[in-house]
Design a protein around this motif. Sequence first.
Motif: not given
Length: 164
Positions: A12, A154-155, A159
Motif C-alpha cells: 500500500k 486499518t484492517g 484500508s
Amino acid sequence: MMLVSPWDGIMKAIQLRPRQKDCVVCGDSPSVTSPINYVKFCGSGKNKAYGNVSTEDERVTVQQLNDKPYKHLIDVRPAVEFGICALENSVCIPFGELMADKADLAPHIPEDTSEPVYLLCRAGINSQVAVQYLKEKYPDHCFKDIIGGLMGWTGEIDSSFPMY
C-alpha cells in the motif's frame, strides 16, 4: 511511502503529512539526530506483559467503535506517532505520561460515569494496560480498550488509513 504487510503480502502506498517546522526529526531544529532506542521511545520493554490484559467487557472491536458515535477517545501512542496518523476526535495522552501521572486527565474524563472513555494504541496492547490503570484510578468510570488498535482499524474499517 510504500508499506508492505508481511502477514498478508499486501502493498500500500500512503501519503505522509508534509514537513513540519517543529518536527523533532525533520524540523528546523531537530532534537532526534541519531538512531534512538525505539523500545524506550515507545515505553515498552522485555518485562512488559503481552496478550489480553483486559476482560471481554472492557474491550470493544473497531467495528463497534465505528458503529456508534464516541465522545471520548484517548490515543496512548507517543505524540510523534499520533502526529503521523490519528482517528478523528481523538486526543493524545502518551502511555508513558499517563502511567507516570504526568498527564492532565480531567478534561477527558466525563462527569457521567456511565459514559465510556475509549483507549487506543497501535496494536491494542498499551491501551489494555492503560484501561487497567485508569480503572484503578477512577473506579466508578467506564474505560474500554479498542481490540487491535489502529492496525485493526486499518484492517477492518479503513484500508486507506495511513499506518506505519
